[in-house]
Design a protein around this motif. Structure first.
Motif, mmCIF file in Angstrom:
data_model
loop_
_atom_site.group_PDB
_atom_site.id
_atom_site.type_symbol
_atom_site.label_atom_id
_atom_site.label_comp_id
_atom_site.label_asym_id
_atom_site.label_seq_id
_atom_site.Cartn_x
_atom_site.Cartn_y
_atom_site.Cartn_z
ATOM 1 N N TRP A 54 -57.262 -63.469 121.353
ATOM 2 C CA TRP A 54 -57.336 -62.003 121.436
ATOM 3 C C TRP A 54 -58.622 -61.474 122.081
ATOM 4 N N PRO A 55 -59.788 -61.924 121.647
ATOM 5 C CA PRO A 55 -61.005 -61.332 122.210
ATOM 6 C C PRO A 55 -61.127 -61.512 123.721
ATOM 7 N N ASN A 56 -60.542 -62.587 124.246
ATOM 8 C CA ASN A 56 -60.700 -62.858 125.682
ATOM 9 C C ASN A 56 -59.553 -62.347 126.543
ATOM 10 N N GLU A 57 -58.557 -61.769 125.898
ATOM 11 C CA GLU A 57 -57.390 -61.309 126.677
ATOM 12 C C GLU A 57 -57.689 -59.961 127.322
ATOM 13 N N SER A 58 -57.023 -59.725 128.473
ATOM 14 C CA SER A 58 -57.168 -58.414 129.116
ATOM 15 C C SER A 58 -56.370 -57.396 128.298
ATOM 16 N N ALA A 59 -56.679 -56.124 128.528
ATOM 17 C CA ALA A 59 -55.988 -55.068 127.774
ATOM 18 C C ALA A 59 -54.482 -55.140 127.996
ATOM 19 N N LYS A 60 -54.085 -55.448 129.227
ATOM 20 C CA LYS A 60 -52.657 -55.499 129.567
ATOM 21 C C LYS A 60 -51.977 -56.670 128.845
ATOM 22 N N ASP A 61 -52.661 -57.817 128.851
ATOM 23 C CA ASP A 61 -52.085 -58.998 128.189
ATOM 24 C C ASP A 61 -52.012 -58.812 126.681
ATOM 25 N N ARG A 62 -53.018 -58.124 126.129
ATOM 26 C CA ARG A 62 -53.005 -57.886 124.676
ATOM 27 C C ARG A 62 -51.732 -57.128 124.296
ATOM 28 N N LYS A 63 -51.483 -56.068 125.053
ATOM 29 C CA LYS A 63 -50.314 -55.237 124.758
ATOM 30 C C LYS A 63 -49.027 -56.071 124.900
ATOM 31 N N ASN A 64 -49.026 -56.844 125.927
ATOM 32 C CA ASN A 64 -47.860 -57.668 126.231
ATOM 33 C C ASN A 64 -47.595 -58.724 125.134
ATOM 34 N N LEU A 65 -48.659 -59.386 124.727
ATOM 35 C CA LEU A 65 -48.514 -60.479 123.755
ATOM 36 C C LEU A 65 -48.261 -59.976 122.342
ATOM 37 N N LEU A 66 -48.743 -58.783 122.074
ATOM 38 C CA LEU A 66 -48.620 -58.230 120.727
ATOM 39 C C LEU A 66 -47.154 -58.078 120.313
ATOM 40 N N SER A 67 -46.314 -57.773 121.298
ATOM 41 C CA SER A 67 -44.901 -57.533 120.976
ATOM 42 C C SER A 67 -44.221 -58.781 120.409
ATOM 43 N N THR A 68 -44.803 -59.957 120.637
ATOM 44 C CA THR A 68 -44.173 -61.181 120.100
ATOM 45 C C THR A 68 -44.257 -61.221 118.577
ATOM 46 N N LEU A 69 -45.158 -60.420 118.000
ATOM 47 C CA LEU A 69 -45.289 -60.433 116.534
ATOM 48 C C LEU A 69 -44.079 -59.826 115.839
ATOM 49 N N LYS A 70 -43.264 -59.103 116.587
ATOM 50 C CA LYS A 70 -42.028 -58.557 115.989
ATOM 51 C C LYS A 70 -41.161 -59.689 115.459
ATOM 52 N N ILE A 71 -41.272 -60.860 116.116
ATOM 53 C CA ILE A 71 -40.493 -62.022 115.671
ATOM 54 C C ILE A 71 -41.141 -62.562 114.399
ATOM 55 N N GLY A 72 -40.403 -62.581 113.337
ATOM 56 C CA GLY A 72 -40.881 -63.141 112.066
ATOM 57 C C GLY A 72 -42.037 -62.364 111.470
#
Lengths: 523, 451
Positions: A198-216
């Motif tokens: 998380w700390p090293n991700e770009s703002a765009k990637d953070r938003k993009n990757l965050l949506s995977t938390l919907k799973i489980g």
């Protein structure tokens, strides 16, 4: 390629510029050409070419070289599909257009029997099996099939195992796919990986990757969500749109977690607006009529446009005519808030909760219920089942909720508690996993289907092969006897004709095959 | 019962749409009734018309009749009925007595077939009429000869101009240059030369330098044929026939069948391969046959205009008990089916092929020496093992000698070859070319697996 090098220069440049040097030709050819007139340069050259062509054709002995021996040495120990099943395989592979759902069923049944494919089926099966079914096909390939599959890359199973390289070095979409898959397999590990990166991700990637938390999504994710929420909102002055969107996602996720702290805070604000009337009836028994929704008329504390916009990304003002800002925000919150808060508030009585929404004195009544039904996707299967029963005749998000129930429960609901519309039949046909429908439900579904021929968009409906293919997989085999008689429900000749040729014929063929596939178990 | 399997029915379809429609009709519900006996299969199917269509199939000679208005042959109903029976493994209702509409047709066919076997009863001919016919024929032949000679002189000049200027100029010529000369050859009634000239248009002039030897090869073939025709009267009579046929001087089918001197062979002929190609509006179907007893190969050509039907009793992969009549040649190969008795799906006897590529080469050389115009020479070669080197597929014999599989050979068929043989040595029927081969099918005990 006949002695081309000998003739090449003359052939390309022409006899005029470069006459044929005969001395370079083999002696036997020179002997034949000796009888020809050398002054006729073109004739001489053509004769040389003709003789050399045949000389070359007749005199080339095949080369002896050592090439790899590809031969398969192992013998098959498994049982081959019996002839009847081989014939059935040919039928399934021959279906045009193909029906991958029936193929999948056949693969399952043959695998249960531990059969392998016969030699004559191998190429056809490997070439006509969709990529996603290849792993299942490989289970039936046997020794020879596995040997054969090595020769063609498109027949090999793509390595589905997760590779950390995909996460570490992949493109944005590949990293997201990796994280989603890991989340499905091991939510905690995926969370830890995301937290580390998380700390090293770009703002765009953070938003993009965050949506995977919907799973489980679970309470285990809450600390991380709270931490990143705090980091992002600290000293927030003029955030970029992408950061705001990430904050909204975080809050949506926090709301959706059962029993989350944030959810409780928001639920408290909502339930504060639900007041219980004091009166005689409330003393005798509980009734939804005893409850009323009183949203603040002006902006106060929580019910505040700036707050709603910054926290959740909702519009500051309602754009719907006759719907107040607070009503609009409540509707939006209901979509994300875990339903357990309101269910608990209504003492676990879902019919009372639904009645409360219906009786709300607002233009937004239907929207409240619909938004709440979307949040019901976070509820337990029992709660979903109960909710669908009480909302059987109401406009709610049914399809998505139905998918979360085991098929027998879905079927029970659809048979006894729901009007079966064509749209619903189509949704459960195309969106759910493969199920075997009962004969009773199949009959009901087909009746809904045949009525669609009265509609204006029947052409688009019935030309959807994926829909018909899935129907052919799900309908009970006994429905094939019903297919052609359903035409009697149609009044026009063209409708009957259309039904028979574009629906009944196709489904009949599929059901015939399905029946044969089901009989494999008895073999 | 002599039913075809699905692969064989596939081969009979005139086009993809008929094939699909035929498969759709392989549904019992669509047929009002269907039955068969040893010689005929029939059924009635409800079509778009008021009365059901009546479909009949001669099982001995693979012939079709249907009352539907389709101009395709066989029509979708014929294919559908065959697919239906193939899918039921021949298990369909049997009826010894055929309905009258079936027996009428099948009896007529049997009578015709019997009549074909019987030599025509010689009638007293009107000698005057015969003389006139012979004179007319001779005049026609002479007129044609003059026309062909003139055409060939023009072609020779054109070819000499080409080699004088050099082949490097060819890519710029464009296909019209060759098509014009091909059309001149058609006008000169030398269609064999027209086909050869058209080969120039099939070369890809923009793919490296490979076009150069290909172009010279065509020029060499044309020259060889021109020289042979010019020296026609110095050649033995049967070689003359071969040369004339290469020029395009074909014996009429009727004339061949009635020719008592033409070579005929009664045998069990395995239809080892079929290939259909289309040249402009004409579909040419090549059927390669192998006589199980005579050990002779034959080529049966069928022609059709566009989608028109090609009626043939030959079923690829099957064995036809038939009498073939060969076109006159010193190396008879092209033939006609004079009489067809029945078609079987198995080999009546075990077959023995050439031992190795060395033997294959000897046989090929012999065939080329005998007939330098021969292109694809069919052979049966034993113990061939498929193998791969870099991107090319090869067939290797037990001595380690290899022949490359033709580059145009479909990869899908390579997979079939691998699946059926598992890379083990197997006898194969193939078309032998000078530097490559084109596999046709695999001989396995008493069955023939078409590729």
């Amino acid at each position: 390629m006949f002695h081309w090098e000998l003739l090449k220069k003359t052939a390309l440049l022409g006899t005029e510029r470069h006459p044929l040097p005969t001395e370079a030709l083999p002696a036997s050819i020179q002997e034949i050409l000796a009888k020809s007139n050398k002054n006729d340069t073109e004739g001489y050259f053509l004769k040389a070419a003709a003789v050399l062509y045949n000389y070359s054709r007749a005199g080339q002995n095949p080369t002896k070289i050592t090439l790899p021996n590809l031969a398969l040495e192992d013998t098959e120990t498994s049982n081959f599909c019996p002839p009847k099943t081989v014939a059935l395989w040919k039928k399934v592979l021959d279906l045009s257009p193909a029906n991958p759902y029936l193929l999948e069923l056949l693969l399952q049944k043959c695998h249960q029997k531990q059969w392998v494919l016969t030699d004559d089926l191998l190429v056809n099966a490997l070439s006509n099996t969709p990529k996603q079914l290849l792993p299942q096909l490989h289970l039936l390939l046997g020794v020879r099939g596995k040997w054969l599959a090595k020769f063609n890359e498109s027949w090999q199973i793509a390595d589905a195992s997760l590779s950390i390289t995909q996460w570490e070095e992949g493109k944005s979409t590949e990293r997201k796919a990796f994280l989603s898959e890991l989340r499905r397999q091991n939510p905690a590990e995926a969370l830890s990986l995301l937290a580390q990166a998380w700390p090293n991700e770009s703002a765009k990637d953070r938003k993009n990757l965050l949506s995977t938390l919907k799973i489980g999504l679970s309470a285990d994710d809450e600390p991380f969500l709270e931490q990143i929420h705090e980091e992002l909102t600290k000293n927030l002055t003029s955030p970029k749109p992408v950061t705001l969107e990430t904050i909204h996602h975080i809050n949506e996720l926090r709301l959706s977690i059962q029993g989350s702290r944030f959810g409780k805070v928001v639920a408290e604000q909502i339930t504060k607006c639900i007041t219980k009337k004091k009166g005689l009836f409330s003393a005798i028994g509980f009734s939804s009529a005893n409850y009323q929704l009183q949203l603040p008329e002006s902006e106060v504390d929580f019910w505040n446009g700036d707050e709603m916009n910054q926290c959740f990304g909702f519009d500051k003002l309602s754009s719907q005519k006759g719907v107040s800002d607070a009503e609009y925000w409540l509707q939006s919150l209901l979509r994300w808030l875990h339903p357990s808060h309101l269910i608990t508030f209504f003492e676990g009585n879902l019919s009372r909760l639904v009645e409360f929404f219906i009786n709300t004195q607002s233009k937004n009544t239907a929207a409240y219920l619909y938004a709440f039904s979307e949040a019901m996707a976070f509820a337990s299967p029992d709660e979903i089942n109960a909710f669908l029963k009480v909302t059987a005749h109401l406009e709610v998000q049914k399809t998505d909720l139905l998918q979360r129930l085991p098929w027998p429960d879905q079927e029970e609901l659809l048979l006894h508690h729901s009007q079966l519309s064509f749209a619903l039949v189509k949704a459960i046909t195309t969106e759910g996993p493969p199920q075997n429908w009962s004969s009773q439900f199949s009959k009901k579904a087909l009746s809904a289907l045949v009525k669609e021929l009265d509609g204006s968009n029947y052409y688009y409906v019935f030309s959807d092969r994926n829909f018909l293919n899935q129907l052919g997989r799900k309908l009970h085999v006994s429905s094939k006897d019903l297919l052609y008689s359903l035409q009697n429900e149609l009044s026009q000749d063209w409708q009957r004709n259309y039904w028979n040729t574009h629906v009944a014929d196709i489904l009949f063929k599929h059901l015939e095959i399905k029946e044969e596939i089901e009989q494999i178990t008895a073999l | 019962m002599n039913f075809l399997n699905e692969d064989q029915v596939n081969q009979l379809a005139p086009d993809a749409s008929s094939l699909k429609a035929g498969k759709d009709l392989a549904n019992e519900r669509k047929w009002l009734n269907y039955q068969s006996n040893e010689r005929v299969l029939w059924g009635e199917v409800q079509g778009s018309g008021k009365d059901p269509y009546r479909t009949q199939i001669d099982l001995q000679n693979t012939a079709f009749k249907c009352s539907c208005p389709s101009r395709k042959f066989p029509c979708k109903h014929g294919l559908g009925l065959l697919f239906l029976v193939a899918r039921r493994n021949g298990e369909i209702p049997q009826l010894t007595t055929e309905p009258s509409w079936v027996s009428e047709w099948i009896n007529k066919r049997s009578e015709k077939a019997e009549a074909k076997i019987q030599p025509p009863i010689s009638e007293e001919q009107d000698s005057e009429k015969t003389d006139k016919q012979a004179k007319d024929k001779e005049k026609r032949q002479n007129d044609r000869l003059l026309k062909v000679e003139a055409g060939i002189a023009e072609l020779d000049l054109w070819l000499r101009d080409m080699v004088r200027g050099g082949l490097l100029a060819l890519p710029e010529k464009g296909s019209a240059y060759f098509e014009k000369m091909a059309a001149r050859m058609v006008d000169a009634q030398a269609t064999g030369f027209a086909s050869l000239v058209k080969e120039f248009t099939k070369i890809n002039y923009y793919k490296g330098d490979s076009w150069q030897p290909q172009a010279l090869e065509i020029a060499a073939k044309i020259h060889l044929q021109i020289e042979a025709f010019r020296n026609l009267d110095q050649l033995p009579p049967l070689v003359q026939e071969e040369v004339k046929s290469r020029v395009g001087w074909n014996v009429q089918q009727k004339e061949l069948i009635e020719n008592k001197e033409a070579e005929t062979i009664d045998d069990e002929w395995v239809v080892i391969g079929r290939r259909s190609t289309q040249e402009e509006d004409i579909v040419l179907q090549r059927n390669w046959l192998y006589g199980c007893n005579s050990k002779r190969f034959a080529l049966v050509l069928n022609f059709a205009y566009k989608t028109a039907a090609i009626e043939t009793p030959l079923v690829p992969g099957n064995t036809s008990k038939a009498r073939l009549v060969f076109y006159p040649s010193h190396s008879p190969f092209r033939a006609l089916v004079k009489h067809h008795l029945e078609s079987k799906s198995f080999l009546p006897t075990s077959l023995e092929g050439l031992e190795s590529w060395h033997h294959s080469q000897l046989e090929y050389t012999r065939a080329i020496a005998q007939n330098p115009w021969a292109d694809d020479i069919p052979q049966l070669v034993e113990h061939l093992q498929i193998t791969k080197y870099q991107t090319h597929w090869y067939l290797q014999d037990t001595t380690g000698a290899v022949m490359r599989i033709h580059d145009s050979f479909e990869e899908a068929i390579i997979w079939k070859l691998l699946a059926f043989t598992a890379g083990q040595p197997t006898p194969l029927f193939l078309l032998r070319q000078s530097t490559s081969v084109w596999p046709l099918g695999i001989v396995q005990n008493f069955s023939y697996q078409l590729l």
